[in-house]
Design an enzyme around this catalytic site. Sequence first.
Site, mmCIF file in Angstrom:
data_model
loop_
_atom_site.group_PDB
_atom_site.id
_atom_site.type_symbol
_atom_site.label_atom_id
_atom_site.label_comp_id
_atom_site.label_asym_id
_atom_site.label_seq_id
_atom_site.Cartn_x
_atom_site.Cartn_y
_atom_site.Cartn_z
ATOM 1 N N HIS B 219 0.773 -1.257 -0.078
ATOM 2 C CA HIS B 219 -0.155 -0.050 -0.099
ATOM 3 C C HIS B 219 0.762 0.984 -0.066
ATOM 4 O O HIS B 219 0.364 2.389 -0.098
ATOM 5 C CB HIS B 219 -0.904 0.026 1.062
ATOM 6 C CG HIS B 219 -2.140 -0.943 0.891
ATOM 7 N ND1 HIS B 219 -1.962 -2.203 0.601
ATOM 8 C CD2 HIS B 219 -3.566 -0.631 0.919
ATOM 9 C CE1 HIS B 219 -3.197 -2.774 0.409
ATOM 10 N NE2 HIS B 219 -4.209 -1.807 0.512
ATOM 11 N N SER B 223 -0.731 -0.723 -5.859
ATOM 12 C CA SER B 223 -0.829 -2.063 -6.686
ATOM 13 C C SER B 223 -0.090 -1.651 -8.012
ATOM 14 O O SER B 223 -0.393 -0.606 -8.522
ATOM 15 C CB SER B 223 -2.176 -2.763 -7.155
ATOM 16 O OG SER B 223 -2.625 -2.952 -5.637
ATOM 17 N N LYS B 247 -14.877 -8.188 -7.778
ATOM 18 C CA LYS B 247 -14.090 -9.197 -8.897
ATOM 19 C C LYS B 247 -13.415 -10.422 -8.265
ATOM 20 O O LYS B 247 -13.558 -11.462 -8.668
ATOM 21 C CB LYS B 247 -13.101 -8.236 -9.886
ATOM 22 C CG LYS B 247 -12.327 -9.272 -10.703
ATOM 23 C CD LYS B 247 -11.391 -8.388 -11.532
ATOM 24 C CE LYS B 247 -10.742 -8.865 -12.488
ATOM 25 N NZ LYS B 247 -9.566 -8.332 -13.105
ATOM 26 N N ASP B 248 -12.735 -10.160 -6.920
ATOM 27 C CA ASP B 248 -12.380 -11.122 -6.207
ATOM 28 C C ASP B 248 -13.238 -12.147 -5.724
ATOM 29 O O ASP B 248 -13.142 -13.166 -5.349
ATOM 30 C CB ASP B 248 -11.565 -10.444 -4.885
ATOM 31 C CG ASP B 248 -10.136 -9.899 -5.396
ATOM 32 O OD1 ASP B 248 -9.646 -10.343 -6.052
ATOM 33 O OD2 ASP B 248 -9.910 -8.702 -4.613
ATOM 34 N N GLU B 291 5.343 -34.053 -0.928
ATOM 35 C CA GLU B 291 4.251 -33.367 -1.500
ATOM 36 C C GLU B 291 4.524 -33.054 -2.938
ATOM 37 O O GLU B 291 5.857 -32.261 -3.042
ATOM 38 C CB GLU B 291 3.579 -32.677 -0.496
ATOM 39 C CG GLU B 291 2.843 -33.428 0.467
ATOM 40 C CD GLU B 291 1.551 -34.183 0.314
ATOM 41 O OE1 GLU B 291 0.502 -33.707 0.437
ATOM 42 O OE2 GLU B 291 1.903 -35.251 -0.332
#
Lengths: 188, 426
Positions: B219, B223, B247-248, B291
């Site tokens: 911040h 972005s 949108k998220d 894994e």
Amino acid sequence: MAENADTATLEGTPVEGVRRRDFINIAAVSAAGVGGLAVVYPLISQMSASADVLAQSSTEVDISAIAPGQAIKAVFRKQPVFIRNLTPAEIEEANKVDVGSLRDPQTLAERTKEGHENWLITMGVCTHLGCVPQGAAEGEVKGEYGGYFCPCHGSHYDTAARIRKGPAPTNLVVPDYAFTSDTVVKIG
Amino acid sequence: MSYPWANEYKPSHPAMVWLDERLPLPRLIYGAVGGGYEVPRNLNYFWNFGFLAGLCLMIQIVTGVVLAMHYAPNTLVAFDSTEHIMRDVNWGWLMRYAHANGASAFFVVVYIHIFRGFYFGSYKAPREMIWLLGVVIFLLMMATAFMGYVLPWGQMSFWGAQVITGLFGAIPLVGEPIQHWLLGGFAPDNAALNRFFSLHFLLPFVILGVVILHIWALHIPGSSNPTGVEVKSESDTVPFHPYYTAKDGWTVGLFMVIYSTVVFFAPNMLGHPDNYIPANPMSTPALIVPEWYFWPFYAILRAFTFDFFFIPAKLMGVLAMFAAILIWFLLPWLDRSPVRSANYRPLYRKFFYALVVAMVVLFWCGGAHAEEPYIMLSQLATLYYFAHFLIIVPIVSSIERPDPLPYSITESVLGPPTALESAAKA
């Protein structure tokens, strides 16, 4: 362009009434809300008693070795159960009491099974705050009324395990049980 | 960062005004992920994976705290308590499958998030600190995931613990004492299991703390965006809420569909059947692999089958494996190109895709038996991996002629100003 903006907010959608976007918004948020609740349910449910704990919810006890005047502590749902073989004197003492004068009025007959009136089977959990009262094991204090005495806050129970003196609100709880034979009792 | 045109938090309810004057927490949230955070308007779907990673962390913490209520970290009962969770605990199977597959989902999301960074140059000034903190988060995630995998105390748990702590044994002179110190013994046993449980519970909260720093650092400059051109004016941005929350939210829905499909219909797809066999210190499974999310680095570890000058192969493999991630810390200074986005870097873009191919090869080889052709393939891919970061990126960034950048974010979205002006006239 400018005059369109006055009559419509989106292409083909009127200002009045329900817009497509409102519908999508409410539908999406509602679906998310229902989904959220569906997630919360297992998260809460997982803290309830698990299957292996519930599987322990009945106990069978052989009572053939308990002589009159003796008592044992069995375990039912990880809590003590008092199984007491009453003497005729104790039964008589319990029946002598004026039931109406009791805090939690019950006769001895109501607290035992028909044909097994000498077997007093109660939870060994004081109804005040859950301590284990004394009086079941050999040599323990039986209280002023010859039954059980809770050392935590001084509740006295009589020979029918009824509350007679002290802070406990009710008699010692009689669990569900049944005699599967003359010498075996199944609790729970 | 707060651009001058960002919305200010203005509480209307008296209670919120009262709170704002005493503890401006709602103000903080409003400015961080609410209407007060101005975000470039042109973000593509690759920018949704940060939010999804945060969601994954939350899923892991919630399901993990639940599992810890029923699990017992003792070698005598650890395996049985895991089965107790699966069979007896109400919804315990769901909690464990959600947690085990949640780890995989977390890594899928984070790998995409990291490669978004590689492609769009998200690590470049002034965003180096975001990148460095992100690499720290990735390292913490790997440690946490590894220790979590040990907890069920199955065969793969035990031998995973043996092999991974064995890596430290490769360090010259102090290696073996360090390995014994990490394990609290000569082999994985109760001491190791207990400390792994303790740390596995602790580290996610450390990750959460670093995530908060990651977002804080984000911040400051604000972005990045697919053009790599910095925000210039109000028309370049939209408020995070409602634009990017919506949108998220949409990609959260898509993510949940895919994640739930795996959890409910193929919960053991990514696991190893051998881990349903209780740990046996006397017998190693035939194929011992970590894994899937560790495979690229496991492949690099195994690629070093020969002594390297005076360094023994075992040590070289371990050093290379750790270096493969630690090298990311240097990336902001290895890539000296002033252009961020690979959309405008034709030469770098080709090498980026070559890196993706090398990574896929490493994934493939890491999960396979240690035999040909996988050893040779992983050696070639390892060679490219290190060459990419240490040689190709620095050279490309100095010789490349980037494509012309758009003047602004708005221009990249709406076209050059001439088109805008003509549209305004019409």
